[in-house]
Design a protein around this motif. Structure first.
Motif, PDB file in Angstrom:
ATOM      1  N   TYR A  60      53.897 -10.876   3.596  1.00  0.00           N
ATOM      2  CA  TYR A  60      55.094 -11.205   4.387  1.00  0.00           C
ATOM      3  C   TYR A  60      54.836 -11.061   5.876  1.00  0.00           C
ATOM      4  O   TYR A  60      53.997 -10.299   6.319  1.00  0.00           O
ATOM      5  CB  TYR A  60      56.350 -10.496   3.892  1.00  0.00           C
ATOM      6  N   CYS A  61      55.591 -11.860   6.612  1.00  0.00           N
ATOM      7  CA  CYS A  61      55.321 -12.113   8.032  1.00  0.00           C
ATOM      8  C   CYS A  61      55.722 -10.925   8.907  1.00  0.00           C
ATOM      9  O   CYS A  61      56.573 -10.118   8.544  1.00  0.00           O
ATOM     10  CB  CYS A  61      56.093 -13.367   8.443  1.00  0.00           C
ATOM     11  N   LYS A  73      60.987 -10.796   8.336  1.00  0.00           N
ATOM     12  CA  LYS A  73      60.112 -10.457   7.215  1.00  0.00           C
ATOM     13  C   LYS A  73      60.076 -11.521   6.117  1.00  0.00           C
ATOM     14  O   LYS A  73      60.200 -11.230   4.937  1.00  0.00           O
ATOM     15  CB  LYS A  73      60.487  -9.093   6.641  1.00  0.00           C
ATOM     16  N   CYS A  74      59.898 -12.768   6.531  1.00  0.00           N
ATOM     17  CA  CYS A  74      59.774 -13.853   5.569  1.00  0.00           C
ATOM     18  C   CYS A  74      58.478 -13.721   4.788  1.00  0.00           C
ATOM     19  O   CYS A  74      57.445 -13.344   5.341  1.00  0.00           O
ATOM     20  CB  CYS A  74      59.747 -15.198   6.293  1.00  0.00           C
ATOM     21  N   ALA A  96      55.234 -15.246   2.944  1.00  0.00           N
ATOM     22  CA  ALA A  96      54.382 -16.359   3.334  1.00  0.00           C
ATOM     23  C   ALA A  96      53.161 -16.388   2.435  1.00  0.00           C
ATOM     24  O   ALA A  96      52.910 -15.465   1.665  1.00  0.00           O
ATOM     25  CB  ALA A  96      53.952 -16.189   4.789  1.00  0.00           C
ATOM     26  N   SER A 147      62.501 -17.300   3.473  1.00  0.00           N
ATOM     27  CA  SER A 147      61.838 -18.451   4.095  1.00  0.00           C
ATOM     28  C   SER A 147      62.053 -19.740   3.316  1.00  0.00           C
ATOM     29  O   SER A 147      61.925 -20.827   3.884  1.00  0.00           O
ATOM     30  CB  SER A 147      60.337 -18.196   4.220  1.00  0.00           C
ATOM     31  N   LEU A 199      58.301 -21.339   7.083  1.00  0.00           N
ATOM     32  CA  LEU A 199      58.327 -20.306   8.119  1.00  0.00           C
ATOM     33  C   LEU A 199      58.875 -20.893   9.413  1.00  0.00           C
ATOM     34  O   LEU A 199      58.965 -22.112   9.569  1.00  0.00           O
ATOM     35  CB  LEU A 199      56.916 -19.777   8.367  1.00  0.00           C
ATOM     36  N   GLY A 256      56.117 -17.708  12.789  1.00  0.00           N
ATOM     37  CA  GLY A 256      55.438 -17.381  11.543  1.00  0.00           C
ATOM     38  C   GLY A 256      54.299 -18.349  11.272  1.00  0.00           C
ATOM     39  O   GLY A 256      53.204 -17.956  10.864  1.00  0.00           O
ATOM     40  N   GLY A 258      51.406 -17.551  13.151  1.00  0.00           N
ATOM     41  CA  GLY A 258      50.997 -16.162  12.941  1.00  0.00           C
ATOM     42  C   GLY A 258      49.496 -15.955  12.918  1.00  0.00           C
ATOM     43  O   GLY A 258      49.003 -14.888  13.293  1.00  0.00           O
ATOM     44  N   ASN A 305      64.952 -17.175  10.759  1.00  0.00           N
ATOM     45  CA  ASN A 305      64.592 -18.300   9.910  1.00  0.00           C
ATOM     46  C   ASN A 305      65.706 -18.763   8.978  1.00  0.00           C
ATOM     47  O   ASN A 305      66.151 -19.911   9.031  1.00  0.00           O
ATOM     48  CB  ASN A 305      63.316 -17.928   9.136  1.00  0.00           C
TER      49      ASN A 305
END
Lengths: 179, 735, 310
Positions: B52-53, B59-60, B62, B83, B87, B91, B94, B222
């Motif tokens: 997670y991002c 905190k999406c 990914a 998400s 993202l 993100g 990232g 997001n």
């Protein structure tokens, strides 16, 4: 034969540049260059303003001046969907295509060849959407076959008002902006 | 009543028993592989690793992609409710965090005056021994409470644990008193519960949303932006109130170009119309409301005509927009915003927003504010923390009676300067650039000069790191494990952050830093786990999950639970009356207005303009500016100046100017954006630029810093938040 | 109010095109000069003046050869993907003036070499006796020489026109997008070449003739410039804006002073006086014409890149 195009819903687009970032990582676009970008166009006097936000890129024109101006045939229409592509190993970097593009969609890659949006043809051939389309948090972009009357893009273009960029340039762009 | 964050959210906890089988991602490996184990040759092909991002606090989840063993790209996790497989630009960018050339590489110890940025590279052992030694000294001389921790984001979990185990209650983040605090206070006073993060706004199903200063689309929370677009597509009405014609304003049916600082007048007028014309949700108010009659009486004079000269908003528009909100109730959201520290009356403004939502009956309703649900995972079975002898240092004598729950970062700073109620001698700062986050940089530096120990843990050498005694280089999120994410949201879930690639240098993850420090401080019993895999697995196993499963699947969702009153969520309001408090006796008791009142904001002095600040979609706070991908998207900010004003000053777009505030502080040079999209009395900048850390080369002095110009701030009398939109600037030509 | 902002910031593309530096204007200028020289040489060959010991057709092809090579070198320097230059000659792209140009240049070279073969210098003959054989063979056939003269004129015209069409085919740049640009570059090439030959001519007849011709070319060039501007000004708004770039905008000073003033009007006056024997022939006038021609290419290439559709 498919004819690929893109429709972008300017009502939904917030100009967040996710499409730009996604393109950058997907295609390894070097620092300082972008294959797509955001344009904001505002009309009016505060507070009565009309703002259109657009995600822009190569229009994959059907009458592409970059293709006709290319001296080597490096710029060409791809067999699949009429996507305009550059064959890097045929490009001499003469920049005629750059000068001929009314959308300024091309640039010289630091490695020397003319570069631009490919509609992520490598993804499209795998049945995926281009990276910019698949990442958009607002789902404002539709990629598809303009010749297929049942494609989402055809439906949207049939039912909604839309415009393309610099139609007077006569290039028959295949990117449409829903308004 | 006890206003406590422990009450945070009435959570309908789900257990994992009976969890539906989750479709797992294909071709998952156990972690990044640069070398093939069998052949010993470099890894070939694509590897996908869920994590997670950490580009913001949302905190999406990914999925990181590696191509031939090298980090390539990162996409949203399709099974993630945050998400939904997509993202945000940060993100998506990232991967740049890993590749950032300016990253901290080794621990550093200061070798000259604080702030001079002269360092000796040291080993982790030297750095941690140094810190532990100083902390022990502070503990002996002043007590453990004299150590404070400023920590932002999930990565601070283990340092927070360490500081509590050390015996200090002083753990804070600027995300409260500099950001969400007033909103949470206003809502808790009204509904007995906070809005929380991710916000419990059911934007997807709303039929009408009012954004007051919130610039969704420019701030890229997001899920909110995704839902904003969905609601837009479904034809929802948007009403945007902002001194600046934001991106959101361009999607709005009504744009109200309000005079800055007068939002309460507008809110009162809206409530006046809705109450006077009987447009409110009567059943809801009757059933759940407390003190409605007194409230109605208090607001009876605040007509749209009364609000007009104060706000500059046409009474006709006020009425029309009030009708629009009422028409769609309860599926109307008057958005609570996020950074709500504006003018000093912020808790009361947030309360007014809460009250307007209450009138519309949107709290707990579909298309309004849902009741979050969360996957319940017990915390790690630690021994109990030692009880500090002295209480929190930030709010002596309860000067701010409603500053409950989280601590005030500015309060700790003040105590560090004054030594009152007791001295603060050590700061540990995790992943937050206090110089950009807390207004008045001079005060922050003054506080720092009183410290015996200042430690900064971060991935890049932020400005605040330049003032530290010890700087510890942390692994970026793509290189480390972190605490589980079990954010309360529309459905319960747990997601994992796990290493995708190796650290490029000597960086270490926060959990390791905390454990190693703990070991040196004699806090071994508080770190019973061997490593974080052990920790995570223990937690996950307690609910029948496992680390192995999470590593593979990234996200595990709980079965759906009802999230609206109408679907069976029991309405509960943890206010003293147990109801929605239209009239607040607890405010009255402490000498505050029981129903919000409007006070006239200060006007800019002649030739000065109110400095407003906000977000760009491609950056988070002041922490992503050096990320090479995001820097490429936006390298510097610009100052938005109304066209007519720009013309009067002979400025045009692209010119560089400097801004000077009323205290004579002059900014770095910044590009002008002459535009019709802002009121003539205000200027606007994106926050986080104009950084002055010499070690952060790629972003050194790029653009101007609103934080530098924010020398004045007003304290919210209810909860001590620092209102920042109270500074005025003028233009200086770039020499 | 109409505000337009873009996040695109591509190197050499934004805020306006800067893809072509000095190389392309120099290439276009030298191409134009060579074109003019070929036409002049061709004319003298057609007139059978190669027998005259002092005829410029005996040495001007050498100058052409050098200038053309320099021009092509400049072009080569401008190419960004140099290793792939050979790709130009594995194809012919009928819609691409650049491709036409590549092939025209390929034909121009042998034409110039054949021209040199008509009256080869002594050292060449001495070094390569075979040259003498071919030269004699050629000189026995007058009609061949006439035809070589015609070929020089045609190829010169093609080359001169191509230098203009190369730009005017790039429809995205309104300043270039005028169908008269080929004529401007052709006549400018002619005036430059005439000025050059006039300046270096040993033959009095040729000197006088070329001075007169140059005056004609310069006058005609003025007329073409006027037509081009009128054409742009009566076209769409973007074309009008493009014209304003050279009329009143950032390139106006250079355009008026160097291209029109020093490049055309002043030398025209001097040469008019010279052919009327009011003043002696001076190399200053031709130098001004040549420099003016070079600066014309710079102004058009640079201002053209700045001009855009919106």
């Amino acid at each position: 034969m498919a004819r690929y195009g893109m429709a972008i819903d300017t009502k939904l687009c917030v100009g967040c540049m996710d499409c730009v970032v996604a393109c950058k990582t997907e295609n390894n676009v070097p620092e300082g260059y972008n294959r797509d970008w955001i344009t904001e166009e505002a009309f009016g006097k505060f507070p009565n303003i009309n703002l259109e936000i657009r995600s822009e890129r190569c229009n994959h024109c059907e009458n592409a001046p970059c293709v006709s101006s290319c001296p080597t045939g490096a710029s060409h229409y791809h067999d699949i969907g009429g996507v305009v592509l550059v064959e890097y190993n045929e490009c001499i970097g003469c920049k005629a295509c750059i000068a001929s593009c009314p959308y300024d969609a091309r640039f010289i890659h630091p490695d020397g060849y003319a570069d631009k949006c490919t509609f992520c043809i490598h993804r499209v051939e795998e049945g995926k959407d281009p990276a910019c389309v698949s990442v958009c948090p607002t789902n404002c972009m539709i990629f598809g076959d303009l010749d297929d009357p049942n494609s989402e893009i055809s439906k949207q273009l049939n039912s909604r008002k839309h415009h393309s960029l610099k139609p007077v340039a006569g290039t028959n762009p295949k990117i449409f902006y829903l308004t | 009543m006890e206003l406590s964050r422990r009450r945070f959210l009435q959570i309908s906890s789900a257990t994992v028993t009976g969890l539906a089988a989750v479709t797992s991602l294909s071709s998952i490996t156990k972690g990044a592989k640069k070398i093939e184990e069998k052949t010993g040759k470099p890894a070939k092909g694509i590897q996908k690793i869920p994590t997670y991002c950490d580009l913001c606090f949302w905190k999406c989840s990914a999925v990181a992609y590696l191509k031939d063993g090298e980090l390539w790209k990162i996409e949203g996790h399709t099974n993630d409710p945050l998400s939904n497989g997509r993202l945000c630009p940060r993100g998506t960018g990232g991967v740049g965090a890993h590749y950032d050339k300016d990253r901290l590489k080794t621990p550093l110890i200061r070798k000259s005056e604080r702030g001079e940025e002269k360092w000796v590279s040291v080993t982790w052992t030297e750095a941690l021994d140094y810190i532990a030694d100083k902390m022990e000294k502070i503990k002996i001389e002043y007590g453990p409470e004299s150590m404070a921790l400023f920590s932002h984001g999930v990565g601070g979990t283990f340092l927070k644990h360490m500081i509590k185990a050390f015996g200090s209650p002083n753990e804070t983040a600027p995300s409260f008193a500099q950001c969400r605090g007033p909103r949470e206070t206003g809502f808790e006073l009204t509904f007995g519960d906070i809005v929380g993060s991710p916000e419990r706004t059911d934007i997807e199903n709303t039929k009408c949303m009012v954004l007051i200063g919130s610039h969704l689309g420019e701030n890229m929370h997001n899920t909110q932006v995704q839902e904003f677009a969905k609601a837009n597509k479904k034809g929802a009405t948007f009403i945007v109130v902002d001194p600046r014609f934001s991106t959101a304003a361009s999607k709005a049916k009504y744009y109200l170009p309000i005079k800055p600082g007068t939002d309460i007048a507008l809110l009162l007028a809206w409530m006046n119309v809705i109450v006077n014309e009987n447009l409110y949700d009567k059943d809801y108010v009757e059933k759940y409301g407390f003190g409605f009659e007194q409230f109605a009486y208090e607001i009876k004079d605040y007509t749209p005509e009364w609000a007009y000269p104060r706000t500059g908003i046409d009474p006709k528009v006020i009425r029309e927009t009030a009708y629009e909100m009422a028409k769609h109730k309860p599926a109307t959201i008057v958005h609570p915003g996020r950074r709500t520290t504006w003018y000093g009356d912020d808790s009361q403004r947030s309360r007014a927003i809460a009250l307007l939502n209450a009138l519309l009956g949107s709290w707990g309703r579909k298309g309004g504010f849902f009741m979050p649900t969360k996957l319940s995972i017990p915390s790690y079975p630690y021994p109990e923390y030692p009880k500090p002898e002295r209480g929190r240092v930030d709010n002596p004598d309860e000067r701010f009676p409603f500053a409950k729950g989280e601590l005030l970062a500015n309060g700790i700073r003040e105590a560090t300067i004054t030594g009152n109620p007791y001295p603060v001698k050590g700061w540990i700062i995790y992943a937050t650039n206090l110089l950009q986050a807390i207004p008045n940089q001079e005060e922050t530096i003054k506080a720092i000069q009183n410290l015996d120990l200042m430690v900064v843990v971060d991935v890049v050498p932020s400005e605040i790191a330049g003032w530290a005694d010890v700087v510890l280089p942390e692994s970026v999120y793509l290189e480390r494990y972190d605490e589980l994410n079990i954010s309360p949201f529309k459905e319960g879930f747990v997601s994992i952050r796990q290493p995708v690639v190796d650290e490029p240098s000597h960086q270490k993850p926060n959990w390791w830093i905390a454990k190693e420090l703990g070991k040196r401080l004699g806090l071994k019993k508080y770190f019973p786990w061997n490593d974080i895999e052990d920790y995570l697995d223990t937690r996950l196993k307690s609910v029948g999950l496992s680390l192995e499963r999470l590593k593979k699947e990234g996200v595990v969702k709980a079965p759906k639970q009802p999230i609206y009153f109408e679907d069976g969520v029991q309405p509960n309001f943890w206010t003293p009356s147990g109801k929605i408090e239209f009239y607040s006796l607890q405010l009255k008791e402490k000498g505050f207005d029981p129903v919000p009142k409007f006070t006239e904001p200060e006007s800019p002095p002649p030739g000065y303009f109110r400095l407003l600040m906000g977000r760009a979609p491609v950056h988070t706070f002041a922490k992503t500016q050096s990320n090479p991908i995001l820097k490429d998207m936006m390298e510097e900010n610009s100052v938005w100046i109304n066209n007519d004003i720009a013309m009067r000053y002979g400025l045009k777009s692209g010119d560089y100017i400097k801004l000077k505030n009323t205290d004579g502080v002059v900014s770095n040079k910044v590009k002008v954006k002459a535009t019709e999209r802002i009121r003539p009395d205000s200027v606007y900048m994106v926050h986080g630029f104009g950084q002055r850390s010499k070690m952060l080369k790629s972003t050194y002095l790029k653009g101007a810093s609103d934080a530098q110009l924010t020398t004045k701030y007003k304290l919210d009398p209810l909860m001590g938040g620092t209102a920042m939109n109270v500074n005025f600037v003028t233009f200086e030509r770039e020499a | 109010m109409h505000e337009i902002t873009t996040t695109r910031n591509n190197h050499l593309i934004d805020p306006s095109l800067e893809i072509w530096g000095w190389e392309i204007p120099v290439y276009l200028f030298l191409g134009g000069m060579v074109a003019g020289m070929m036409i002049i040489t061709g004319y003298f060959l057609f007139k059978q003046r190669q027998t005259e010991e002092t005829c410029s057709c005996r040495y001007v092809p050498w100058v052409s050869l050098v200038l053309l090579s320099l021009g092509m070198f400049a072009l080569f320097l401008d190419l960004e993907h140099k290793l792939f230059t050979w790709r130009l000659y594995t194809t012919f792209q009928v819609t691409s003036p650049m491709s036409w140009g590549a092939w025209i240049l390929i034909i121009v070279y042998p034409a110039i070499l054949v021209t040199i073969l008509i009256t080869p210098p002594k050292w060449l003959v001495e070094k390569f006796p075979v040259v003498k054989k071919y030269s004699e063979w050629l000189n026995e056939r007058k009609i061949w020489i006439k035809n070589i003269g015609v070929a020089n004129m045609i190829l010169g015209a093609m080359l001169g026109m191509y230098t203009g069409i190369l730009l005017s085919s790039l429809g995205a740049r309104p300043l270039w997008n005028t169908s008269i640009l080929w004529l401007l570059f052709l006549v400018s090439g002619l005036s430059g070449a005439a000025a050059f030959v006039h300046m270096v001519a040993k033959n009095v007849y040729e000197r006088e003739l070329l001075a007169k011709a140059d005056n004609g070319f310069l006058t005609f060039e003025l007329f073409v410039i006027a037509l081009m501007i009128i054409g742009l000004l009566t076209s769409t708004q973007v074309h009008q804006e493009a014209a304003m770039l050279i009329l009143t905008g950032p390139y106006a000073a250079t355009f008026w002073v160097f291209v029109v003033g020093i490049g055309i009007i002043i030398p025209l006056i001097i040469q008019l006086m010279a052919v009327n024997h009011k003043v002696n022939h001076t190399p200053w006038a031709p130098i001004m014409v040549i420099v003016g021609g070079l600066i014309l290419r710079f102004v058009i290439v640079e201002a053209g890149q700045v001009s855009s559709w919106f």
